[in-house]
Design an enzyme around this catalytic site. Structure first.
Site, PDB file in Angstrom:
ATOM      1  N   SER A 123       0.860  -1.178   0.000  1.00  0.00           N
ATOM      2  CA  SER A 123       0.000   0.000   0.000  1.00  0.00           C
ATOM      3  C   SER A 123       0.903   1.236   0.000  1.00  0.00           C
ATOM      4  CB  SER A 123      -0.882  -0.038   1.255  1.00  0.00           C
ATOM      5  OG  SER A 123      -1.687   1.102   1.340  1.00  0.00           O
ATOM      6  N   LYS A 175      -0.924  -0.841  -4.494  1.00  0.00           N
ATOM      7  CA  LYS A 175      -2.157  -0.116  -4.144  1.00  0.00           C
ATOM      8  C   LYS A 175      -1.785   1.336  -3.873  1.00  0.00           C
ATOM      9  CE  LYS A 175      -4.710  -0.075   0.201  1.00  0.00           C
ATOM     10  NZ  LYS A 175      -5.464  -0.906   1.172  1.00  0.00           N
ATOM     11  N   LYS A 196      -2.901   4.981  -2.482  1.00  0.00           N
ATOM     12  CA  LYS A 196      -3.879   5.739  -1.709  1.00  0.00           C
ATOM     13  C   LYS A 196      -4.288   6.955  -2.542  1.00  0.00           C
ATOM     14  CE  LYS A 196      -4.100   3.514   2.248  1.00  0.00           C
ATOM     15  NZ  LYS A 196      -5.376   2.981   2.775  1.00  0.00           N
ATOM     16  N   ASP A 204      -7.143   3.017  -3.156  1.00  0.00           N
ATOM     17  CA  ASP A 204      -7.903   3.022  -1.893  1.00  0.00           C
ATOM     18  C   ASP A 204      -8.173   4.460  -1.490  1.00  0.00           C
ATOM     19  OD1 ASP A 204      -9.040   2.619   0.594  1.00  0.00           O
ATOM     20  OD2 ASP A 204      -7.311   1.572   1.458  1.00  0.00           O
ATOM     21  N   GLU A 244     -11.089   0.803  -3.647  1.00  0.00           N
ATOM     22  CA  GLU A 244     -11.440   0.406  -2.279  1.00  0.00           C
ATOM     23  C   GLU A 244     -12.107   1.556  -1.533  1.00  0.00           C
ATOM     24  OE1 GLU A 244      -7.954  -1.158  -0.367  1.00  0.00           O
ATOM     25  OE2 GLU A 244      -8.857  -1.137   1.634  1.00  0.00           O
ATOM     26  N   ASP A 269     -13.937  -1.896   2.562  1.00  0.00           N
ATOM     27  CA  ASP A 269     -13.055  -2.099   3.712  1.00  0.00           C
ATOM     28  C   ASP A 269     -13.821  -1.609   4.948  1.00  0.00           C
ATOM     29  OD1 ASP A 269     -11.138  -1.830   5.724  1.00  0.00           O
ATOM     30  OD2 ASP A 269      -9.702  -0.665   4.567  1.00  0.00           O
ATOM     31  N   LYS A 293     -10.257  -7.584   7.077  1.00  0.00           N
ATOM     32  CA  LYS A 293      -9.283  -7.271   8.126  1.00  0.00           C
ATOM     33  C   LYS A 293      -9.838  -7.896   9.395  1.00  0.00           C
ATOM     34  CE  LYS A 293      -7.679  -2.806   6.395  1.00  0.00           C
ATOM     35  NZ  LYS A 293      -7.782  -1.357   6.568  1.00  0.00           N
ATOM     36  N   GLY A 353      -4.507  -4.740   5.823  1.00  0.00           N
ATOM     37  CA  GLY A 353      -3.544  -4.550   6.901  1.00  0.00           C
ATOM     38  C   GLY A 353      -3.786  -3.229   7.588  1.00  0.00           C
TER      39      GLY A 353
HETATM   40  O1  OSB Z   1      -7.357   1.401   4.432  1.00  0.00           O
HETATM   41  O2  OSB Z   1      -6.292  -0.367   4.081  1.00  0.00           O
HETATM   42  C1  OSB Z   1      -6.398   0.686   4.686  1.00  0.00           C
HETATM   43  C2  OSB Z   1      -3.315   1.289   6.868  1.00  0.00           C
HETATM   44  C3  OSB Z   1      -3.907   1.781   8.016  1.00  0.00           C
HETATM   45  C4  OSB Z   1      -5.275   1.940   8.068  1.00  0.00           C
HETATM   46  C5  OSB Z   1      -6.057   1.615   6.945  1.00  0.00           C
HETATM   47  C6  OSB Z   1      -5.466   1.110   5.789  1.00  0.00           C
HETATM   48  C7  OSB Z   1      -4.066   0.975   5.747  1.00  0.00           C
HETATM   49  C8  OSB Z   1      -3.333   0.528   4.560  1.00  0.00           C
HETATM   50  C9  OSB Z   1      -1.977  -0.098   4.761  1.00  0.00           C
HETATM   51  O3  OSB Z   1      -3.728   0.671   3.431  1.00  0.00           O
HETATM   52  C10 OSB Z   1      -2.049  -1.584   4.870  1.00  0.00           C
HETATM   53  C11 OSB Z   1      -0.783  -2.197   5.427  1.00  0.00           C
HETATM   54  O4  OSB Z   1       0.244  -2.193   4.730  1.00  0.00           O
HETATM   55  O5  OSB Z   1      -0.794  -2.705   6.556  1.00  0.00           O
HETATM   56 MG    MG Z   2      -8.539   0.361   3.007  1.00  0.00          MG
END
Ligand code: OSB
Ligand code: MG
Length: 369
Positions: free
Chosen positions: A135, A161, A163, A189, A214, A239, A263, A291
């Site tokens: 991510s 991915k 953001k 995302d 996402e 999510d 998750k 994650g």
């Molecule tokens: O939205 O998936 C998410 C991290 C913290 C809170 C929300 C998210 C995320 C990530 C990183 O996208 C996922 C990771 O590498 O653990």
């Molecule tokens: Mg997410």
């Protein structure tokens, strides 16, 4: 089993680089580990949320109170402590899935250690290694983002991915496609940053052949996500809006998502996460394991879930080095784009005492001792 003690160890571990999303910037993993001692074995887990309730309503200081005052007394009163007995015993406490997940996972770790069984085997894992995605946070400029993506691809990550948020969406996606080609498995995302009124704008993402978008809209607005999905060819993945297997079944039936991010923390633990997986898999909906920038304690358990048969897309379970210069456990290392699924009993890892001590910012006993 019988619960003897429960304590939390607050830790603050610097991230290797700031991680920016549409809901804020993180520079430190600041949370607590939960350690339970039973008459049969000990277990560990990690609380997945942050000190501030920006991703979800739960937060570190609140979870400590919920565990101490509402969850642990109910668990201590159980005549026979087992992980599957927790959810029914805790059902009278509304919400607080992440706190419940931490407690159930620590108890499950202890229980599986007592039986000598790995979490992966218990859940029904069918793989001993899983492909790793990564991510990639929002950056100040496109060239900086391209450098990040370049570095992760060189390390072997098999899926990227990005953001996104309003003002940081079409341009970075286009730049990554132009530089790294149409074959790169790529997804985005938004962490709830858009509204249904942005549908025409989001439709422009369809040109880039993304695996999924996402959580584009408000948390829990399944109806709006279903309306958006009707207008996009890019699959919508939820999510934040999926809190249990029932929500997941509704979202799939309504057409609010065509992919599921599971998750375990967000759905109250690994037992419910298994049910979320099963519901989606039964509908032919691809699942992947998300994650929360976990340390090795949280990630070890996520890797077990990612090895289930319905997890057909690479997850956000990245190597230790993507997050920390030094992890709390033996580091998870990327090999050929994959991470190993722990096979030792329970979650399969433990905090390294000396490393944990160095990152500890406080301890408190929540039950017994
Ligand atoms: O939205 O998936 C998410 C991290 C913290 C809170 C929300 C998210 C995320 C990530 C990183 O996208 C996922 C990771 O590498 O653990
Ligand atoms: Mg997410």
């Amino acid at each position: 089993m019988k619960l003897e003690r429960a304590e939390i160890v607050h830790v603050a571990i610097p991230l290797v680089a700031p991680f920016r999303t549409s809901f804020g910037t993180m520079t430190t993993k600041d949370t607590f580990l939960l350690h339970v001692v039973t008459d049969a074995a000990e277990g560990w887990s990690e609380f997945a949320a942050d000190p501030e309730p920006r991703y979800c309503p739960e937060f570190v200081a609140g979870a400590e109170i919920v565990l101490r005052d509402f969850l642990l007394p109910r668990v201590a009163a159980l005549p026979r402590l087992t992980a599957p007995a927790l959810a029914p015993a805790l059902a009278s406490v509304k919400g607080h899935e992440l706190a419940k997940a931490a407690l159930e996972t620590a108890v499950l770790d202890a229980e599986l250690r007592a039986y000598g069984m790995s979490l992966a085997t218990y859940l029904g894992a069918v793989r001993d290694r899983v492909p790793a995605g990564v991510s990639v946070g929002i950056r100040d400029s496109v060239p900086e983002l391209l450098d990040d993506v370049q570095r992760y691809l060189a390390e072997g990550y098999v899926r990227i991915k990005l953001k996104i948020e309003p003002g940081w969406d079409l341009e970075p996606v286009r730049a990554v496609r132009e530089r790294f080609g149409d074959e790169l498995p790529l997804q985005v995302d938004a962490n709830t940053a858009y509204r249904l009124a942005d549908a025409e704008h989001l439709r422009k993402l369809d040109a880039f052949g993304l695996l999924l978008v996402e959580e584009p809209l408000e948390e829990n607005n399944l109806h709006a996500h279903a309306l958006l999905q009707q207008r996009l060819t890019t699959p919508v993945c939820l999510d934040e809006s999926l809190h249990n297997a029932r929500d997941t079944a509704s979202a799939i039936a309504m057409g609010a998502c065509r992919v599921v991010n599971v998750k375990p923390a967000r759905v109250g633990g690994y037992l419910e996460a298994r049910r979320v997986h099963d519901v989606a898999h039964a509908h032919g909906v691809p699942v992947w394991c998300g994650g929360m920038l976990e340390t090795g304690i949280g990630r070890a358990a996520n890797l077990a879930l990612a090895a289930l048969p319905g997890c057909t897309l690479p997850g956000d379970t990245s190597a230790s080095a993507r997050y920390f210069a030094e992890d709390l456990t033996e580091p998870f290392v990327l090999r050929d784009g994959h991470l190993p699924v722990p096979s030792a009993p329970g979650i399969g890892v433990e905090p390294l005492p000396e490393v944990m001590r160095r990152f500890t910012t406080g301890r408190s006993s929540l039950y017994g001792g």
